[in-house]
Enzyme design. Structure first.
Site, PDB file in Angstrom:
ATOM      1  N   HIS A 167       0.891  -0.792  -0.024  1.00 17.02           N
ATOM      2  CA  HIS A 167       0.028  -0.188   0.122  1.00 17.02           C
ATOM      3  C   HIS A 167       1.141   1.647  -0.090  1.00 17.02           C
ATOM      4  O   HIS A 167       1.998   0.932   0.658  1.00 17.02           O
ATOM      5  CB  HIS A 167      -1.326   0.336   1.053  1.00 17.02           C
ATOM      6  CG  HIS A 167      -2.225  -0.554   0.665  1.00 17.02           C
ATOM      7  ND1 HIS A 167      -3.494  -0.445   0.882  1.00 17.02           N
ATOM      8  CD2 HIS A 167      -1.945  -1.878   1.118  1.00 17.02           C
ATOM      9  CE1 HIS A 167      -4.438  -1.537   0.983  1.00 17.02           C
ATOM     10  NE2 HIS A 167      -3.489  -2.421   0.832  1.00 17.02           N
TER      11      HIS A 167
ATOM     12  N   CYS B 185      -8.414  -0.945   2.719  1.00 19.49           N
ATOM     13  CA  CYS B 185      -9.226  -1.392   4.219  1.00 19.49           C
ATOM     14  C   CYS B 185      -9.658  -1.479   4.538  1.00 19.49           C
ATOM     15  O   CYS B 185      -9.719  -0.087   5.553  1.00 19.49           O
ATOM     16  CB  CYS B 185      -7.651  -2.680   5.168  1.00 19.49           C
ATOM     17  SG  CYS B 185      -8.183  -3.241   5.865  1.00 19.49           S
TER      18      CYS B 185
END
Length: 309
Positions: free
Chosen positions: A219, A250
């Site tokens: 990420h 998320c």
């Protein structure tokens, strides 16, 4: 459309596999529901752009991820026996049942390297998650379905801080020993840095797990995803998760912002002379289209550079 100059580095792998997660990990955190037809077109466009694997959705309970409540309908519209695999995430045995009923050939399980995230994401403990996944993996393998394992929080956890390398190695090996063919190591909140990546991969090598069994899932929270991918590439990793346009996050870790953008990864690979099979202009056009559907610009630097001005 400009493309990078190619300067082949002979010390790097000749080819890598890009595991596209935009349709699942990229969309799961969107607050506004994306129509089924838009999701289907997104998957089809990604496939047409040459992505060799396109993770389609997750058979998670709609209560937990409402965005993916249409998983069965989406999968029913895909060619599951074609050349492109369309894996789906399965959180438990019920999710596997639904996936098997739908005829999928590839599934993924999603475990945590930390206690707190196991509780928040899986409603489990660190230890009991393995007991939960063991029958899922066994039944899938027995049914002839390939199983991939994700391991989240491999570099840091927003509640627990830095995660010990040996803990990540131990957790990952348990998933592989269950029968997963591949382990994707996730920097879920984007705190990893390049040498941390090297240290983790070296620890796996010392534990007998080669890069042929590993994938990396970065990420870009702190802008390190591409540098981390390069570090992993130099260590011999040949499978990278990425999300078209840099979509993603998320729902259970608010500090987890977008994934490594597939276009940014492809641009770097092109410049290094590493083959991947993806049509960058077609992919960038797809990300611009999806950004229009979502009502905001693409986070990908390469998409912006190629499609503006």
């Amino acid at each position: 459309m400009s493309l990078p100059a190619v300067h082949r580095d002979p010390t790097l792998p000749e080819r890598v596999t890009i595991y596209e997660v935009g349709a699942r990990d990229g969309l799961q955190n969107e607050s506004a529901l994306v129509p089924l037809e838009t999701k289907l077109e997104f998957v089809q466009r990604l496939t047409a752009a040459g992505l060799p694997i396109v993770e389609a959705t997750s058979f998670v309970h709609p209560k937990w991820v409402p965005q993916l409540a249409d998983a069965a309908d989406l999968v029913s519209r895909l060619d599951l026996r074609g050349a492109t695999p369309y894996p789906v995430l399965v959180p438990n045995e019920r999710g596997l049942d639904r996936a098997l009923e739908a005829g999928v050939t590839h599934v993924a399980v999603f475990a945590s390297a930390t206690e707190t995230f196991a509780a928040k994401n899986l409603n489990s403990t660190y230890e009991t998650q393995f007991a939960m996944f063991e029958p899922v993996v066994r039944r899938a393998v027995d049914a002839g379905v390939q199983v991939r394992a994700y391991l989240s929080m491999c570099f840091g956890d927003p509640w627990e801080g830095e995660v010990a390398v040996d803990r990540v190695v131990t957790a990952g090996k348990r998933l592989l020993e269950m029968g997963a063919y591949e382990l994707s190591l996730g920097d879920t909140i984007g705190v990893g840095t390049a040498h941390h990546v090297e240290v983790l991969l070296d620890a796996y090598a010392e534990a007998g797990v080669g890069t042929d069994r590993l994938a990396m899932h970065f990420h870009d929270t702190y802008g390190q995803a591409l540098a981390n991918a390069y570090a992993a590439l130099r260590r011999g990793v040949t499978t990278f998760d990425a999300s078209a346009g840099g979509l993603g996050g998320c729902p259970y870790a608010k500090s987890a912002t977008g994934n490594l953008a597939t276009e940014d990864l492809v641009w770097m690979l092109d410049g290094l002379g590493v083959a991947h099979g993806v049509d960058l202009p077609a992919l960038a056009e797809t990300s611009v289209w999806m950004a229009q559907q979502l009502g905001r610009p693409s986070p990908s630097a390469v998409v912006r550079a190629l499609t503006t001005g």
